[in-house]
Write a protein that holds these residues in place. Structure first.
Motif, PDB file in Angstrom:
ATOM      1  N   LEU A  84      27.969  44.811  45.670  1.00 54.18           N
ATOM      2  CA  LEU A  84      28.366  44.227  46.955  1.00 54.18           C
ATOM      3  C   LEU A  84      29.584  44.921  47.561  1.00 54.18           C
ATOM      4  O   LEU A  84      29.904  44.710  48.728  1.00 54.18           O
ATOM      5  CB  LEU A  84      28.678  42.733  46.781  1.00 54.18           C
ATOM      6  CG  LEU A  84      27.496  41.825  46.450  1.00 54.18           C
ATOM      7  CD1 LEU A  84      27.989  40.429  46.086  1.00 54.18           C
ATOM      8  CD2 LEU A  84      26.513  41.769  47.613  1.00 54.18           C
ATOM      9  N   GLY A  85      30.287  45.709  46.747  1.00 58.84           N
ATOM     10  CA  GLY A  85      31.490  46.381  47.227  1.00 58.84           C
ATOM     11  C   GLY A  85      32.685  45.451  47.350  1.00 58.84           C
ATOM     12  O   GLY A  85      33.536  45.637  48.223  1.00 58.84           O
ATOM     13  N   VAL A  86      32.745  44.437  46.456  1.00 55.25           N
ATOM     14  CA  VAL A  86      33.851  43.477  46.490  1.00 55.25           C
ATOM     15  C   VAL A  86      34.514  43.399  45.117  1.00 55.25           C
ATOM     16  O   VAL A  86      33.988  43.899  44.124  1.00 55.25           O
ATOM     17  CB  VAL A  86      33.379  42.069  46.933  1.00 55.25           C
ATOM     18  CG1 VAL A  86      32.736  42.128  48.318  1.00 55.25           C
ATOM     19  CG2 VAL A  86      32.434  41.445  45.926  1.00 55.25           C
ATOM     20  N   ARG A  87      35.658  42.741  45.088  1.00 52.98           N
ATOM     21  CA  ARG A  87      36.408  42.543  43.853  1.00 52.98           C
ATOM     22  C   ARG A  87      35.593  41.721  42.861  1.00 52.98           C
ATOM     23  O   ARG A  87      34.865  40.809  43.254  1.00 52.98           O
ATOM     24  CB  ARG A  87      37.687  41.773  44.215  1.00 52.98           C
ATOM     25  CG  ARG A  87      38.910  42.155  43.519  1.00 52.98           C
ATOM     26  CD  ARG A  87      40.183  41.607  44.184  1.00 52.98           C
ATOM     27  NE  ARG A  87      40.051  40.347  44.860  1.00 52.98           N
ATOM     28  CZ  ARG A  87      40.446  39.180  44.368  1.00 52.98           C
ATOM     29  NH1 ARG A  87      41.014  39.102  43.193  1.00 52.98           N
ATOM     30  NH2 ARG A  87      40.296  38.083  45.065  1.00 52.98           N
ATOM     31  N   ALA A  88      35.754  42.026  41.579  1.00 52.58           N
ATOM     32  CA  ALA A  88      35.082  41.272  40.517  1.00 52.58           C
ATOM     33  C   ALA A  88      36.109  40.930  39.444  1.00 52.58           C
ATOM     34  O   ALA A  88      36.808  41.812  38.947  1.00 52.58           O
ATOM     35  CB  ALA A  88      33.944  42.087  39.921  1.00 52.58           C
ATOM     36  N   ILE A  89      36.193  39.648  39.105  1.00 56.65           N
ATOM     37  CA  ILE A  89      37.145  39.179  38.101  1.00 56.65           C
ATOM     38  C   ILE A  89      36.426  38.253  37.129  1.00 56.65           C
ATOM     39  O   ILE A  89      35.248  37.947  37.316  1.00 56.65           O
ATOM     40  CB  ILE A  89      38.354  38.466  38.750  1.00 56.65           C
ATOM     41  CG1 ILE A  89      37.915  37.236  39.545  1.00 56.65           C
ATOM     42  CG2 ILE A  89      39.122  39.443  39.645  1.00 56.65           C
ATOM     43  CD1 ILE A  89      39.071  36.432  40.145  1.00 56.65           C
ATOM     44  N   PHE A  90      37.150  37.807  36.096  1.00 56.62           N
ATOM     45  CA  PHE A  90      36.526  36.889  35.149  1.00 56.62           C
ATOM     46  C   PHE A  90      37.514  35.842  34.662  1.00 56.62           C
ATOM     47  O   PHE A  90      38.725  36.026  34.728  1.00 56.62           O
ATOM     48  CB  PHE A  90      35.895  37.640  33.966  1.00 56.62           C
ATOM     49  CG  PHE A  90      36.840  38.486  33.163  1.00 56.62           C
ATOM     50  CD1 PHE A  90      37.533  37.956  32.082  1.00 56.62           C
ATOM     51  CD2 PHE A  90      37.016  39.831  33.474  1.00 56.62           C
ATOM     52  CE1 PHE A  90      38.391  38.746  31.328  1.00 56.62           C
ATOM     53  CE2 PHE A  90      37.863  40.627  32.729  1.00 56.62           C
ATOM     54  CZ  PHE A  90      38.558  40.086  31.652  1.00 56.62           C
ATOM     55  N   THR A  91      36.944  34.750  34.193  1.00 58.16           N
ATOM     56  CA  THR A  91      37.730  33.684  33.584  1.00 58.16           C
ATOM     57  C   THR A  91      37.592  33.792  32.075  1.00 58.16           C
ATOM     58  O   THR A  91      36.647  34.401  31.565  1.00 58.16           O
ATOM     59  CB  THR A  91      37.245  32.291  34.026  1.00 58.16           C
ATOM     60  OG1 THR A  91      35.876  32.145  33.658  1.00 58.16           O
ATOM     61  CG2 THR A  91      37.426  32.085  35.521  1.00 58.16           C
ATOM     62  N   GLU A  92      38.552  33.180  31.382  1.00 59.72           N
ATOM     63  CA  GLU A  92      38.524  33.134  29.920  1.00 59.72           C
ATOM     64  C   GLU A  92      38.936  31.740  29.482  1.00 59.72           C
ATOM     65  O   GLU A  92      39.566  31.013  30.240  1.00 59.72           O
ATOM     66  CB  GLU A  92      39.532  34.127  29.329  1.00 59.72           C
ATOM     67  CG  GLU A  92      39.297  35.560  29.706  1.00 59.72           C
ATOM     68  CD  GLU A  92      40.414  36.445  29.198  1.00 59.72           C
ATOM     69  OE1 GLU A  92      40.410  36.758  27.991  1.00 59.72           O
ATOM     70  OE2 GLU A  92      41.289  36.801  30.005  1.00 59.72           O
ATOM     71  N   ARG A  93      38.623  31.434  28.256  1.00 61.80           N
ATOM     72  CA  ARG A  93      39.087  30.168  27.692  1.00 61.80           C
ATOM     73  C   ARG A  93      40.465  30.380  27.068  1.00 61.80           C
ATOM     74  O   ARG A  93      40.691  31.345  26.358  1.00 61.80           O
ATOM     75  CB  ARG A  93      38.117  29.662  26.635  1.00 61.80           C
ATOM     76  CG  ARG A  93      36.819  29.234  27.228  1.00 61.80           C
ATOM     77  CD  ARG A  93      35.936  28.491  26.254  1.00 61.80           C
ATOM     78  NE  ARG A  93      34.658  28.264  26.897  1.00 61.80           N
ATOM     79  CZ  ARG A  93      34.440  27.318  27.799  1.00 61.80           C
ATOM     80  NH1 ARG A  93      35.398  26.489  28.118  1.00 61.80           N
ATOM     81  NH2 ARG A  93      33.259  27.191  28.365  1.00 61.80           N
ATOM     82  N   GLU A  94      41.337  29.458  27.383  1.00 68.35           N
ATOM     83  CA  GLU A  94      42.657  29.445  26.769  1.00 68.35           C
ATOM     84  C   GLU A  94      42.896  28.017  26.296  1.00 68.35           C
ATOM     85  O   GLU A  94      42.892  27.089  27.118  1.00 68.35           O
ATOM     86  CB  GLU A  94      43.723  29.880  27.778  1.00 68.35           C
ATOM     87  CG  GLU A  94      45.096  30.031  27.176  1.00 68.35           C
ATOM     88  CD  GLU A  94      46.069  30.648  28.165  1.00 68.35           C
ATOM     89  OE1 GLU A  94      46.696  31.647  27.791  1.00 68.35           O
ATOM     90  OE2 GLU A  94      46.186  30.138  29.299  1.00 68.35           O
ATOM     91  N   LYS A  95      43.034  27.868  24.985  1.00 75.05           N
ATOM     92  CA  LYS A  95      43.170  26.536  24.378  1.00 75.05           C
ATOM     93  C   LYS A  95      42.008  25.639  24.796  1.00 75.05           C
ATOM     94  O   LYS A  95      42.182  24.461  25.105  1.00 75.05           O
ATOM     95  CB  LYS A  95      44.512  25.912  24.737  1.00 75.05           C
ATOM     96  CG  LYS A  95      45.688  26.699  24.190  1.00 75.05           C
ATOM     97  CD  LYS A  95      47.001  26.069  24.552  1.00 75.05           C
ATOM     98  CE  LYS A  95      48.126  26.955  24.018  1.00 75.05           C
ATOM     99  NZ  LYS A  95      49.436  26.538  24.451  1.00 75.05           N
ATOM    100  N   GLY A  96      40.820  26.238  24.854  1.00 71.38           N
ATOM    101  CA  GLY A  96      39.607  25.492  25.156  1.00 71.38           C
ATOM    102  C   GLY A  96      39.317  25.270  26.631  1.00 71.38           C
ATOM    103  O   GLY A  96      38.269  24.733  26.973  1.00 71.38           O
TER     104      GLY A  96
END
Length: 191
Positions: A84-96
């Motif tokens: 798409l030509g856009v920013r891509a990020i991700f989430t992670e688990r921290e302390k569940g």
């Protein structure tokens, strides 16, 4: 891409498993879709992600950012974002808890698409939606390589999948495979 073409990619990658599986949701199933087997092949990943990107462009337009949950959603979000030509990020688990780390941000007012590899109950996707909306983002759609719910999961926004399939799953106490004494295995990324 047709559903048959997508299914061929999954078959060629040996990503469709049969047996007795404990899913991330806690439910049990006799079939498992191991997207990592597909995602290890960059040409397949690119092709499927371009397909999802085309569905998104047509269905909801261009987002500002694509976000996926670690682990399964990282590559999908990245490749869809790239297409798409856009920013891509991700989430992670921290302390569940699902969270944005690594200085990733969703800016207030940004249009967001959430990407995942496989959706069964939609739990991880809902957590990412919550993270994005709490940051002020506007979630426009969800996209996944595989919708195991066969269209039954409702995120309150359009949901696009490269492959929709009905895969039976049961709560552990109702699982016929458990009743037969077959041990369940956990093949995914979270134990």
């Amino acid at each position: 891409m047709s559903q048959d073409q997508v299914l061929d990619i999954f078959r060629n990658s040996e990503a469709l498993l049969e047996g007795h599986f404990r899913l991330t949701s806690g439910r049990h199933s006799n079939r498992y879709v191991q997207c990592a087997q597909v995602l290890q092949h960059p040409p397949y990943t690119e092709r499927l992600s371009r397909h999802l990107a085309a569905l998104l462009r047509k269905g909801v337009g261009l987002p500002d950012v694509v976000i996926g949950p670690a682990m399964g959603g990282i590559l999908v979000a990245y490749e869809v974002g790239r297409a798409l030509g856009v920013r891509a990020i991700f989430t992670e688990r921290e302390k569940g808890l699902m969270t944005l780390r690594r200085n990733f941000v969703v800016r207030p007012g940004e249009t967001v698409v959430v990407c995942e590899d496989v959706v069964t109950t939609g739990g991880s996707v809902r957590e990412v939606i919550d993270v994005a909306t709490a940051a002020g983002g506007r979630v426009a759609a969800v996209a996944a390589l595989v919708d195991r719910s066969n269209g039954q999961v409702d995120f309150g926004v359009p949901f696009f999948a490269a492959l929709s399939m009905e895969v039976l799953s049961w709560p552990p106490e109702e699982c016929p495979l458990c009743k037969e004494g077959t041990p369940a295995i956990k093949p995914g990324s979270r134990t």
